[in-house]
Design a protein around this motif. Structure first.
Motif, PDB file in Angstrom:
ATOM      1  N   ASP A  69     -32.091  58.284  16.956  1.00  0.00           N
ATOM      2  CA  ASP A  69     -31.834  58.178  18.393  1.00  0.00           C
ATOM      3  C   ASP A  69     -31.030  59.398  18.824  1.00  0.00           C
ATOM      4  O   ASP A  69     -29.840  59.493  18.558  1.00  0.00           O
ATOM      5  N   THR A 122     -29.561  58.430  23.479  1.00  0.00           N
ATOM      6  CA  THR A 122     -28.668  57.436  24.077  1.00  0.00           C
ATOM      7  C   THR A 122     -27.281  58.020  24.324  1.00  0.00           C
ATOM      8  O   THR A 122     -26.681  58.630  23.437  1.00  0.00           O
ATOM      9  N   ARG A 179     -27.052  54.145  13.533  1.00  0.00           N
ATOM     10  CA  ARG A 179     -28.139  54.984  14.044  1.00  0.00           C
ATOM     11  C   ARG A 179     -27.935  56.424  13.606  1.00  0.00           C
ATOM     12  O   ARG A 179     -26.819  56.847  13.323  1.00  0.00           O
ATOM     13  N   ARG A 194     -30.748  52.999  25.957  1.00  0.00           N
ATOM     14  CA  ARG A 194     -31.191  54.382  26.106  1.00  0.00           C
ATOM     15  C   ARG A 194     -30.987  54.850  27.551  1.00  0.00           C
ATOM     16  O   ARG A 194     -31.490  54.252  28.487  1.00  0.00           O
TER      17      ARG A 194
END
Length: 522
Positions: A317, A320, A448, A507
């Motif tokens: 990710d 985000t 993450r 997000r």
């Protein structure tokens, strides 16, 4: 008497013509597919059910029905002889004006294939009006009288100026180390895209690849990821024949049930006891990653790995927006030599997740890993350095303090910047007990990755408790999570289902500032 002699002569001519016609008919029949041709011309060639499947698929390539084909089998079951030797000869028999390129990881292996194809032309080619061109003496690049020919070279070179109708890619990666080298993979992908594909001709072109699946992003993995399988609307037909049939690979091309062994050219097909014993011995004498790559054609272990490649992709990710609450560097020290010292950077976000941001792990001495950790701590504004504390506590503290002072004396770190706090993390003994809770945190979407971490992800997706190696990156990432989320180090682990995807609601547009915000005062 003269009339009788003339009649006998006419009978002899008729018989000879009949025999010649039968011979031509038999020769044409042998061209049904490369395996039929090999079996008809070479009595030492042992046909087996899996080779017949491969032969039929290669014939489909020749007819233009599937111009892109990949074949995955265990080693020593006849695929290279069939695909990289008999198939190009069969192709020239049918298309003597075409040019074939046989490539492999090294010139020697490719040249060996080219010599064998040439020998077939010299021994059997006259039955198909296929003759070597006079003066075509180069073993690496030779021609037949009708204009076709074969060039044998290693991947990465040797095709400039050579038109290609048939491209054979035979084991483009030398071994696991070569396939796991990002630089080597990048060079191979670049050669394939910029050189090999550009030599293909518009009238007729085909590509057939055979290889050991060492890595998810190896030559075959990249092609399938980018261009897809035929059954999914993509370009590539795949013949996947693992040593032991497994439904995870889809319908078995031989119709085998789960657990049934693959035939072997040197073992009678009906001797399933010997077949099972052969493959069982191969599995027993291989580490899990090698068994799955070599025998099963699967670069990710079929069982035992703590984290799946799919999950690792899902927790990447880079967009985000999240505010760091505590920035840290974690270390799994090594004794030097070939051992990998794990050095990982990351932070605890305001979303209560641990975000991995850096991986500078490598085989390093204590002076090297402590220096790398101090540099990373300064670069990321880390407030704390977590160290695996089960062994060498005093040594780790001394190494880090010495490296920080050295970097300050050299001017790389300003003298007014305080050293981050060194905090011990006492992880559970045993790598499985240590890694399993962190795998659980990933499953629960509490960890993450701020980007793609190829080597770290590979370790998580392939390491098994039975492996003999020591995964320093895994240990360092465990230390990071344990330090930032102490409760992860407590209690028993109960496996939960995989998340469908990172939380969509989390997000947002990327932040305008860097991922760490302002510098943390020390």
């Amino acid at each position: 008497m003269q009339q009788v002699a003339e009649l006998d002569h006419l009978d002899d001519v008729a018989v000879l013509q009949h025999l010649e016609a039968a011979k031509r008919s038999m020769s044409r029949d042998l061209l049904r597919d490369p395996v039929v041709l090999a079996r008809g011309l070479d009595r030492s060639f042992r046909s087996r059910p899996h080779l017949r499947v491969i032969g039929e698929a290669l014939a489909d390539v020749g007819r233009g029905e599937c111009p892109r084909l990949m074949i995955f089998t265990p080693p020593q079951v006849g695929k290279s002889t069939t695909v990289a030797e008999w198939f190009p000869f069969w192709w020239l028999c049918r298309f003597p004006m075409d040019r074939a390129a046989v490539t492999s990881y090294g010139d020697d292996l490719a040249l060996r294939r080219g010599k064998r194809i040439r020998r077939y032309v010299e021994e059997y080619g006259d039955e198909y009006d296929l003759f070597m061109k006079p003066g075509s003496g180069a073993m690496q690049d030779w021609e037949v009288t009708q204009g076709g020919g074969v060039r044998s070279v290693s991947v990465g070179k040797g095709l400039t100026g050579f038109d290609v109708n048939l491209l054979i890619i035979d084991d483009p990666h030398k071994d696991r180390a070569d396939a796991e080298s990002e630089a080597s993979r990048r060079a191979l992908h670049d050669w394939y895209s910029s050189t090999a594909l550009k030599r293909l001709q518009p009238d007729r072109n085909a590509i057939v690849g055979i290889q050991t699946r060492w890595h998810p992003d190896d030559w075959a993995g990249r092609r399938l990821a980018d261009e897809g399988r035929v059954e999914e609307g993509g370009k590539w037909r795949v013949i996947h024949l693992p040593a032991i049939a497994d439904p995870k690979f889809g319908p078995d091309p031989l119709g085998r049930e789960h657990g049934e062994p693959l035939p072997h050219p040197k073992i009678p097909p009906r001797d399933t006891v010997q077949l099972r014993a052969w493959w069982a011995d191969m599995k027993a004498t291989s580490i899990p990653r090698d068994w799955h790559s070599l025998a099963q054609g699967d670069p990710q272990p079929a069982e035992g790995a703590l984290v799946s490649e799919e999950l690792l992709r899902m927790i990447r990710d880079g967009s985000t927006k999240v505010e760091p609450q505590k920035i840290a560097v974690s270390i799994d020290p090594s004794g030097g030599g070939r051992d990998t010292a794990g050095v990982i950077g990351g932070f605890l976000g305001d979303d209560k997740r641990v975000w991995v941001t850096h991986d500078v792990s490598a085989p390093m001495s204590s002076a090297e890993w402590s220096t790398a950790a101090c540099r990373l701590a300064y670069e990321t504004n880390a407030a704390i350095i977590f160290v695996e504390w089960n062994f060498g506590r005093d040594m780790a503290v001394l190494a880090l303090e010495t490296s920080w002072e050295t970097l300050q004396r050299s001017g790389e770190i300003p003298e007014d910047v305080l050293m981050p706090k060194i905090d011990p993390v006492r992880a559970k003994q045993g790598k499985l007990l240590r890694a399993e809770p962190i795998a659980q945190q990933m499953v629960q979407d509490k960890v993450r990755f701020r980007g793609v971490f190829t080597d770290l992800e590979r370790e998580w997706a392939t390491w098994q408790p039975t492996d003999p190696d020591s995964p320093g990156r895994i240990d360092a990432s465990c230390i990071l999570v344990y330090g930032l989320i102490p409760e992860a180090n407590k209690g028993a682990i109960v496996h939960a289902p995989l998340p469908q995807a990172p939380t969509p609601g989390g997000r947002q547009a990327p932040p305008s500032a860097g991922p760490y915000g302002r510098r943390i005062a020390k």
